[in-house]
Scaffold this motif. Structure first.
Motif, short mmCIF file in Angstrom:
data_model
loop_
_atom_site.label_atom_id
_atom_site.label_comp_id
_atom_site.label_asym_id
_atom_site.label_seq_id
_atom_site.Cartn_x
_atom_site.Cartn_y
_atom_site.Cartn_z
N THR A 159 34.41 117.37 58.68
CA THR A 159 34.88 116.94 57.38
C THR A 159 34.23 117.85 56.34
O THR A 159 33.20 118.48 56.61
CB THR A 159 34.47 115.50 57.08
OG1 THR A 159 33.04 115.44 56.91
CG2 THR A 159 34.89 114.56 58.19
N PRO A 165 40.98 118.60 56.18
CA PRO A 165 41.14 117.80 54.95
C PRO A 165 40.95 116.32 55.22
O PRO A 165 41.32 115.81 56.29
CB PRO A 165 42.59 118.11 54.52
CG PRO A 165 43.28 118.52 55.78
CD PRO A 165 42.24 119.20 56.63
N LYS A 182 41.39 112.42 53.40
CA LYS A 182 41.91 111.60 52.30
C LYS A 182 41.29 110.22 52.40
O LYS A 182 41.53 109.48 53.34
CB LYS A 182 43.43 111.51 52.38
CG LYS A 182 44.07 110.85 51.16
CD LYS A 182 45.58 110.91 51.25
CE LYS A 182 46.25 110.39 49.99
NZ LYS A 182 45.95 108.96 49.76
N PHE A 207 43.68 115.02 48.78
CA PHE A 207 42.86 115.33 49.94
C PHE A 207 41.60 116.07 49.50
O PHE A 207 41.64 116.88 48.56
CB PHE A 207 43.63 116.21 50.93
CG PHE A 207 44.61 115.45 51.78
CD1 PHE A 207 44.21 114.92 53.01
CD2 PHE A 207 45.92 115.26 51.36
CE1 PHE A 207 45.11 114.21 53.79
CE2 PHE A 207 46.82 114.55 52.15
CZ PHE A 207 46.42 114.03 53.37
N THR A 266 39.20 118.92 50.47
CA THR A 266 39.38 120.09 51.34
C THR A 266 38.18 121.04 51.37
O THR A 266 38.16 121.96 52.17
CB THR A 266 40.61 120.90 50.90
OG1 THR A 266 40.43 121.33 49.54
CG2 THR A 266 41.88 120.06 51.00
N GLN A 267 37.19 120.82 50.50
CA GLN A 267 36.07 121.75 50.41
C GLN A 267 34.74 121.02 50.28
O GLN A 267 34.68 119.89 49.80
CB GLN A 267 36.24 122.69 49.20
CG GLN A 267 37.43 123.61 49.28
CD GLN A 267 37.50 124.56 48.09
OE1 GLN A 267 36.77 124.41 47.10
NE2 GLN A 267 38.39 125.55 48.17
#
Length: 462
Positions: A46, A250, A252, A259, A261-262
């Motif tokens: 994640t 990603p 959520k 989402f 993503t980083q």
């Protein structure tokens, strides 16, 4: 002289942009006698987030479930072929004491697949991986999932021991008189909670204090620590912007429209900004600050490990062989964070390799002072001979091979999840940089450490 000074930030920045550290895969052999060919197929994580940010409403098994589901989706994995699941974590959520089992069930794995949780501080997911390797080498299983999780946004806070003892007596107090007598025992200090602390049980010293003392022992200056921390953030920024961090999936979270993503802890500060920070642990003269330390992080990881035979049978293209590994342990007071220095020569000897044979180095960055002290220790004949009992120093660390996509200082360090992140960076860097061997090393609480050797698989692709 500190090894970091041998490579400027601009030089290492070029390497992070994709400059190959070798022109072709070498012909060097790794000693793997008596062991099966065990492969790392792929892995995910994640996004690693600062604690108390976007994951704060979740529970640890939720994060691990995301990682397991992400692994399944990325590989198109038939969950029924998995024989065993092993997950690492450090600060246990009491409601899910076997988090591996709860996360596996939540991710839709069969209730017939056994799962267990391991803990070994910052190297817990390394332990999860090698536990699976051990079972495979013993012929017990062929396909395993290993991973790890840490959730610092919500840690268990206990009543004081006196209050707990009083509460345990309560069910036995049946009469009104007995209950009043029990209530009379209550004192105001009973209500003081026991807060968790990142400290050694045996010494009662926080890891930051140990890092400060270690940096002083090996002559690592405040500026060197700040420069190394900036390097980590610069490398992570460039790796992210170049799209190299492909192990991130990603996520959520409930009630969110977007989402995640980083990673959200990467930030490049100026030298001036870092220099203004006050010491975080040893005041006023310490050198460890918030800017040159890893931060409290939420995150989870997971990877698929198989015997090579099974990988071929199921049509997977592995990224790397998992070759050798070792665990080490030292005095938790004076050598708490020197695990990499002790693990590196031991695992290299097992593999029949030299430090110069390694193309990719991925070391856990708990503190900039800790990692630089290890680099100095490995480059010291005196320390090797007088303290480690070796004939000569471990070797000079080539910084052009070292943590080129950032490390725990910048990416974050969810204690139980970092080991798989190190493995995936090693595997993906070997492919991208055309290297043959990678070495992982990390320290852990209790004066322990790990060393692992990986070898690029001939079928490996990004």
């Amino acid at each position: 002289m500190n090894s970091l000074t041998k490579v400027s930030l601009s030089q290492t920045s070029l390497l992070a942009r994709g400059l190959s550290t070798s022109t072709s895969v070498q012909a060097k052999k790794c000693n793997n006698a008596g062991q099966k060919n065990i492969v790392l197929v792929d892995g995910v994580r994640t996004p690693f987030l600062l604690s108390s940010t976007a994951y704060k409403s979740l529970m640890p098994h939720d994060l691990q479930r995301y990682a397991l589901t992400g692994l399944v989706n990325k590989l198109g994995l038939d969950k029924s072929i998995v024989d065993y699941i092993c997950i690492g974590t450090v600060i246990q959520e009491v409601k899910t004491s076997n988090i591996a089992r709860e996360a596996a069930l939540g991710a839709g794995f069969s209730d017939r697949i056994p799962a267990h949780t391991v803990t070994m501080a910052c190297i817990s997911s390394n332990q999860a991986m090698t536990t699976c390797m051990g079972m495979m080498n013993a012929g017990v299983y062929d396909v395993c999932v290993a991973g790890g999780v840490e959730f610092m946004s919500d840690v268990p806070i206990r009543h004081s021991r006196k209050m707990r003892q009083l509460m345990l007596k309560a069910p036995k107090a049946k009469s009104v008189a007995a209950k009043l007598a029990l209530l009379a025992e209550l004192r105001p200090d009973f209500l003081n909670p026991e807060l968790p602390a990142i400290a050694e049980f045996s010494t009662n010293e926080t890891m930051g204090h140990s890092a400060d003392r270690l940096a002083a022992t090996f002559g690592v200056s405040r500026k060197e620590q700040d420069d190394f921390s900036r390097r980590s953030h610069i490398m992570a920024t460039e790796a992210r912007d170049k799209g190299y961090l492909t192990d991130i999936i990603p996520v959520k979270v409930p009630k969110s429209k977007d989402f995640i993503t980083q990673d959200n802890g990467i930030r490049v500060s100026t030298e001036e900004q870092m220099a203004k920070l006050k010491p975080a642990f040893i005041k006023p003269h310490g050198t460890v600050t918030a800017a040159n330390s890893s931060y409290l992080t939420d995150g989870a990881s997971a990877c698929l490990i198989m015997t090579e035979e099974k990988a071929k049978q199921y049509g997977f293209k592995p990224k790397a062989y998992l070759r050798q590994y070792t665990y080490v342990s030292q005095d938790p007071k004076d050598q708490l964070l020197l695990g990499p220095t002790y693990a590196t020569p031991k695992v290299l000897a097992q593999a029949g390799l030299e430090l110069s044979d390694i193309d990719v180095l991925e070391y856990h960055e708990a503190f900039a002072g800790q990692i630089l002290a290890n680099i100095n220790a490995m480059d010291s004949d005196k320390f090797a001979q007088d303290v480690m009992g070796l004939k000569q120093k471990v070797g000079t660390v080539d910084m052009s091979k070292f943590n080129l996509w950032g490390g725990s200082l910048s990416l974050g360090h969810p204690f139980g999840a970092t080991g798989v992140r190190l493995a995936m960076h090693t595997a993906n860097r070997m492919i991208r940089e055309d290297g043959q061997f990678g070495l992982i090393a990390a320290c852990a609480a209790g004066g322990q450490g790990v060393g692992m050797i990986m070898e690029r698989h001939p079928d490996a692709t990004l």
